[in-house]
Design an enzyme around this catalytic site. Structure first.
Site, short mmCIF file in Angstrom:
data_model
loop_
_atom_site.label_atom_id
_atom_site.label_comp_id
_atom_site.label_asym_id
_atom_site.label_seq_id
_atom_site.Cartn_x
_atom_site.Cartn_y
_atom_site.Cartn_z
N ALA A 1 0.83 -1.21 0.00
CA ALA A 1 0.00 0.00 0.00
C ALA A 1 0.87 1.27 0.00
O ALA A 1 1.80 1.38 -0.79
CB ALA A 1 -0.97 -0.03 1.18
N SER A 2 0.64 2.18 0.95
CA SER A 2 1.29 3.49 0.89
C SER A 2 2.76 3.48 1.31
O SER A 2 3.41 4.54 1.26
CB SER A 2 0.52 4.49 1.75
OG SER A 2 -0.68 4.86 1.11
N ILE A 3 3.30 2.34 1.68
CA ILE A 3 4.75 2.28 1.85
C ILE A 3 5.42 2.47 0.48
O ILE A 3 6.62 2.75 0.39
CB ILE A 3 5.18 0.97 2.53
CG1 ILE A 3 4.62 0.90 3.96
CG2 ILE A 3 6.70 0.83 2.59
CD1 ILE A 3 4.96 -0.37 4.71
N SER A 4 4.62 2.39 -0.57
CA SER A 4 5.11 2.72 -1.91
C SER A 4 5.58 4.17 -1.98
O SER A 4 6.46 4.52 -2.78
CB SER A 4 4.01 2.49 -2.95
OG SER A 4 3.54 1.15 -2.93
N LYS A 5 5.02 5.04 -1.15
CA LYS A 5 5.39 6.47 -1.17
C LYS A 5 6.84 6.69 -0.74
O LYS A 5 7.57 7.43 -1.41
CB LYS A 5 4.42 7.28 -0.32
CG LYS A 5 3.00 7.35 -0.90
CD LYS A 5 2.06 8.17 -0.02
CE LYS A 5 0.69 8.34 -0.67
NZ LYS A 5 -0.11 7.11 -0.63
#
Length: 484
Positions: A106-110
């Site tokens: 999920a937002s650990i992609s950021k």
């Protein structure tokens, strides 16, 4: 499932560290470590040689973490000391989770995307302070209150661009932010008025904390009511994905108000792609290979990805059901990658190493960090006018939440410096947390062994699960054992 309780009714793992399970786990690790030390005590001088016992951690937690499957990874001073899967990666076929399980991060992609952008800045290919239209002319000139405004890559990295998230209604977004501020005010006032013993202060704080967590959990569940989470359309490029939001009005004037936005990171991926002169996914895959993150890939549905988990959510009756098919090609940069806990630990340690090298006066004998000294300092520097939902003590930096070291009063709460990012996607929740040591151990005449600190990551195959506080507790327990 030696460290968790299984609920046969719902098929859920409740993440509870039991004393007896801890003893078994630690005795097993102690035996392994003693064998290794006997073989060659000099082979890995930076390894984690202390024994970790997490006493009654479940009693300290305000809420249990529920998920069909979960994988946790911990590294200390760069060495992986605990990687374990609990529950099932596939409930129907009874495939257990393991350290090799591949899940949506999920937002650990950021943070991954911010690292790629940082590398381009170091190479002189990306300027964070110019209008995004310099790189992506397809993105229209935006206006706010009838005047032209500028959006820069730096604003996007800190969620100050004003670009919407999944909620399109500007009025509703502003109302929700005001409501969140009102809920936070009593807690902020109480922190400012702290007096007396720490025991007395803890009692009312716990009440507010419980309310805050309940509100956050409700907000997370409500978040997944937005239709854009469940897009099934495949986008050929990151530039094409801009069509989802590029013509929508800004929610806030750029640079003035924090508004977490995954769509804004899609715009950032288009900027990065043009600056690099390579497809965004190709650029990211090259970076992953350089970091040694060989199990981190885009969340594409067609490829056969070994050890890929299934994804789940709770229906209205509280039963575990399969998540619907979704296509995440509209948000590679902000929430579109798959990974393992081992890969995320590698990434966390690469940045921790770079950060600690940056603070050393004498780096002779040390390899350079993945990021240059000033780059990683900027990456983890809190930005004014930002915030983060998963820890109110922190501010957002560039793709990371940062909590700075602070102690206001003697014998009262002491805040440790750490950085983290959480994630929530369809059928997934995640966290990556880095807790640096308070002071790097530099023995006179010797080159320090880096990195020094604890990195924790937890990934589950269930959406709407809060993991940051659990990861922080784990990090503190391993940090205590580290200093024994």
């Amino acid at each position: 499932m030696n460290a968790a309780r299984f609920d046969p009714k719902h098929g859920l793992i409740n993440l509870v560290w039991l004393d007896d399970a801890n003893r078994k786990l630690i005795n097993k690790r102690k035996h392994r470590q003693q064998q290794q030390q006997q073989q060659d005590t000099q082979q890995c001088p930076g390894c984690f040689c202390k024994i970790v016992f997490v006493p009654n951690l479940h009693c300290k937690q305000h809420a249990e973490v529920g998920a069909p499957g979960l994988v946790v990874g911990v590294s200390v001073d760069g060495a992986h000391v605990w990687c374990e899967g609990l529950g099932y990666a596939d409930l129907e076929n009874r495939v257990p989770c393991s350290p090799e399980t591949v899940l949506r991060i999920a937002s650990i992609s950021k943070p991954l995307t911010s690292a790629a952008a940082a590398r381009l800045c170091e190479e002189g290919k990306l300027d964070l302070d110019v209008p995004v239209q310099k790189y992506v002319p397809e993105f229209p000139q935006k206006q706010f209150d009838g005047q032209d405004v500028t959006i820069t890559p730096r604003m996007i990295l800190s969620h100050l661009s004003g670009i919407r998230h999944y909620e399109k209604d500007a009025k509703k977004v502003k109302e929700d932010k005001e409501k969140a501020k009102r809920l936070l005010k009593p807690l902020v006032k109480e922190k400012e008025d702290e007096k007396g013993s720490s025991e007395n202060k803890d009692k009312p704080a716990a009440g507010h904390n419980t309310k805050g967590k309940e509100a956050t959990q409700a907000q997370k569940k409500k978040e997944f009511e937005h239709e854009e989470y469940y897009l099934k359309n495949s986008f050929e490029s990151v530039t094409q994905a801009l069509d989802l939001f590029k013509d929508d009005p800004l929610i806030f004037k750029p640079g003035t108000t924090f508004l977490y936005s995954t769509h804004a990171f899609t715009l950032l991926s288009a900027v990065v792609e043009r600056a690099a002169g390579h497809r965004f996914l190709d650029l990211m895959m090259n970076m992953f290979r350089e970091l040694g993150m060989l199990n981190t890939v885009p969340d594409e549905n067609d490829p056969i990805i070994y050890h890929r988990s299934r994804f789940y959510h709770l229906n209205k009756r509280g039963r575990v059901v399969n998540c619907p098919y979704v296509d995440n090609s509209y948000k590679w940069a902000g929430g579109g990658f798959l990974s393992t806990v081992g890969d995320l630990l590698l990434f966390g340690n690469a940045l921790l190493y770079s950060y600690q090298v940056a603070h050393l006066k004498d780096t002779e004998g040390l390899l350079p960090g993945f990021l240059k000294p000033q780059t990683v300092i900027d990456l983890w520097a809190p930005v004014d006018r930002t915030e983060a939902s998963w820890d109110k003590d922190g501010l957002y930096a560039q793709g990371w939440l940062v909590v700075e070291k602070l102690q206001k009063y003697g014998q009262c709460r002491k805040r440790r410096h750490y950085v983290s990012h959480t994630g929530g996607a369809v059928g997934a929740s995640s966290v990556l947390l880095v807790l640096p040591v308070e002071e790097v151990d530099q023995r006179r005449g010797q080159t320090p062994i880096l990195p020094q600190g604890v990195v924790v990551t937890i990934i589950t195959n269930m959406q709407s699960v809060g993991l940051n506080s659990t990861a922080l507790k784990i990090a503190h327990e391993f940090d205590k054992a580290r200093s024994l």
